[in-house]
Design a protein around this motif. Structure first.
Motif, PDB file in Angstrom:
ATOM      1  N   ARG A  89      42.505  79.511  51.497  1.00 42.90           N
ATOM      2  CA  ARG A  89      42.714  78.722  50.285  1.00 42.90           C
ATOM      3  C   ARG A  89      42.025  77.358  50.393  1.00 42.90           C
ATOM      4  NH1 ARG A  89      46.602  79.435  46.466  1.00 42.90           N
ATOM      5  NH2 ARG A  89      47.855  80.697  47.902  1.00 42.90           N
ATOM      6  N   LEU A  92      38.191  77.657  50.082  1.00 46.04           N
ATOM      7  CA  LEU A  92      37.726  77.813  48.708  1.00 46.04           C
ATOM      8  C   LEU A  92      37.856  76.503  47.934  1.00 46.04           C
ATOM      9  CD1 LEU A  92      39.251  81.310  47.817  1.00 46.04           C
ATOM     10  CD2 LEU A  92      36.892  80.796  48.446  1.00 46.04           C
ATOM     11  N   ILE A 110      40.295  79.120  42.063  1.00 48.10           N
ATOM     12  CA  ILE A 110      40.693  79.851  43.270  1.00 48.10           C
ATOM     13  C   ILE A 110      41.360  81.163  42.882  1.00 48.10           C
ATOM     14  CG2 ILE A 110      42.282  79.855  45.240  1.00 48.10           C
ATOM     15  CD1 ILE A 110      41.671  76.909  45.649  1.00 48.10           C
ATOM     16  N   THR A 113      38.647  83.565  41.513  1.00 46.59           N
ATOM     17  CA  THR A 113      37.737  84.029  42.568  1.00 46.59           C
ATOM     18  C   THR A 113      38.448  84.980  43.528  1.00 46.59           C
ATOM     19  OG1 THR A 113      36.503  81.952  42.432  1.00 46.59           O
ATOM     20  CG2 THR A 113      36.156  83.293  44.404  1.00 46.59           C
ATOM     21  N   VAL A 138      34.908  85.963  52.267  1.00 43.15           N
ATOM     22  CA  VAL A 138      35.322  84.582  52.012  1.00 43.15           C
ATOM     23  C   VAL A 138      34.103  83.659  51.953  1.00 43.15           C
ATOM     24  CG1 VAL A 138      36.585  82.609  52.960  1.00 43.15           C
ATOM     25  CG2 VAL A 138      37.617  84.891  53.010  1.00 43.15           C
ATOM     26  N   ALA A 141      32.463  84.216  48.621  1.00 46.86           N
ATOM     27  CA  ALA A 141      33.309  83.645  47.574  1.00 46.86           C
ATOM     28  C   ALA A 141      33.187  82.124  47.558  1.00 46.86           C
ATOM     29  CB  ALA A 141      34.763  84.059  47.798  1.00 46.86           C
ATOM     30  N   SER A 142      33.168  81.494  48.727  1.00 43.06           N
ATOM     31  CA  SER A 142      33.033  80.039  48.811  1.00 43.06           C
ATOM     32  C   SER A 142      31.696  79.581  48.258  1.00 43.06           C
ATOM     33  CB  SER A 142      33.173  79.578  50.270  1.00 43.06           C
ATOM     34  OG  SER A 142      34.443  79.901  50.794  1.00 43.06           O
ATOM     35  N   ILE A 145      31.860  79.974  44.182  1.00 39.67           N
ATOM     36  CA  ILE A 145      33.051  79.585  43.424  1.00 39.67           C
ATOM     37  C   ILE A 145      32.765  78.484  42.409  1.00 39.67           C
ATOM     38  CG2 ILE A 145      33.872  77.843  45.077  1.00 39.67           C
ATOM     39  CD1 ILE A 145      36.736  78.959  44.516  1.00 39.67           C
TER      40      ILE A 145
END
Length: 365
Positions: A89, A92, A110, A113, A138, A141-142, A145
């Motif tokens: 969490r 992100l 967050i 995503t 991850v 995604a980061s 985002i």
């Protein structure tokens, strides 16, 4: 306007006598999935780092490089080295906090995503507790985002096992289709290249050999490097000579006269090689054991000894040689070929490629 465009781009690192990139001309359009591939040292990662605006100040650059976008995401080979927070969490949120998103916006993004990447059950986990595939998810995604226009990926799956690579490859391909964001992806993995990309940049020694669709790279390679680099096992290259026989152009291959296909008969470039040596290129899967592929009078029949018959599940790789050069045929496994057998193979003459032995450039395909 192209998102990225290079014209005659050259680059060399300081204290190095080797030019990392030589006269690179590329144009990448919005929404494309571009894959850059080549052997180690080919310049593919250097190109990506230039597009990332990472290394130009520390090297000598020439030509032009135009980058027409503001937001670029990046995922490297080792995602864990890029993480700055302890849990998912926070990782992100970190990107969004740096870009001055409000707390409410961060919470919404967050959530969206995490749902998109199926990461909801990982949000409160520590990064160290994640599997390799989860870390890769991850990291991607980061990188996206904050609604980046372009995502650069430098061999992001190279440290995963074969099963995870296959899973992640599918996820990345689906991600690109859903987001319609421009992806530029560096890899040495041919499967990734052929299954994911709209177009592929094939590089060798800092030079772009061919920039084309996967289909064109496979069916219409511009030279022997591309022909040998694309396809598994690689294309067979056989020393041959162009001759005339009964008024037709033929290739003399291992004392066997094989007619050239109709499209080559009136090709002026091919005619220039009559009486001259050429390289006869034929892919492993285009050498058949089924006699239904035989031409009239079996002009395309070639008899070889199977030095090794390698079972590959649904296929058998037959290893042999012509004039001390290894030849590989890929045939169905139900043909019951064993090592040491004498094998009759039929060349699919419609699939032949001819190359100049000195320049290694394509004569005709």
């Amino acid at each position: 306007m192209a998102l990225f465009e290079t014209k005659n781009l050259t680059f060399s690192y300081p204290l190095s006598d080797k030019t990392a990139l030589k006269n690179v001309d590329l144009k990448v359009e919005q929404g494309e999935f571009i894959l850059v591939m080549g052997k180690s040292g080919s310049g593919k990662s250097t190109l990506l780092r230039l597009l990332k605006k990472e290394i130009a100040p520390v090297g000598k650059i020439g030509g032009e490089i135009n980058i027409n976008c503001d937001s670029i995401g990046f995922v490297g080979q080792n995602p864990e080295t890029s993480f700055v927070c302890d849990n998912v969490r926070s990782e992100l949120a970190f990107v969004l906090e740096n870009e001055k998103y409000s707390n409410d916006e961060i919470t919404v993004r967050i959530g969206e995503t995490a749902s998109f990447f199926n990461l909801n059950f990982l949000l409160d986990k520590k990064i160290d507790e994640l599997s390799g595939g989860e870390k890769a998810s991850v990291a991607i995604a980061s990188a996206i985002i904050s609604d980046v226009q372009v995502l650069l990926l430098d061999e992001p799956l190279s440290n995963l096992d074969a099963k995870l690579r296959t899973q992640m490859r599918s996820q990345i391909a689906l991600l690109h289709k859903r987001l319609e964001t421009t992806f530029i992806y560096v890899t040495h993995d041919q499967t990734e290249a052929m299954t994911m990309a709209d177009r592929i940049v094939v590089m060798k020694d800092g030079v772009v050999q061919q920039f084309d669709t996967p289909s064109n790279l496979y069916n219409h390679p511009c030279n022997m490097f591309v022909a040998g680099f694309i396809g598994t096992p690689q294309m067979n290259f056989i020393d041959a000579t162009i001759i005339t026989c009964s008024g037709e152009l033929c290739a003399l291959v291992d004392d066997i006269t094989v007619p050239l296909p109709l499209r080559m008969q009136e090709n002026e470039n091919v005619k220039k090689y009559v009486g001259k040596p050429i390289v006869y290129g034929i892919r492993c899967e285009d050498m058949h054991i089924n006699s239904s592929y035989a031409l009239e009078n079996k002009q395309n029949e070639i008899t070889l000894k199977a030095d090794l018959a390698e079972m590959m599940g649904s296929e058998v790789y037959i290893y042999s040689s012509i004039n001390d050069k290894e030849i590989i045929a890929k045939v169905r496994s139900d043909t019951n070929i064993s090592s040491g057998d004498s094998v009759k193979l039929y060349i699919d003459t419609e699939k032949v490629h001819l190359f100049d032995p000195e320049s290694e450039l394509l004569i005709c395909d």
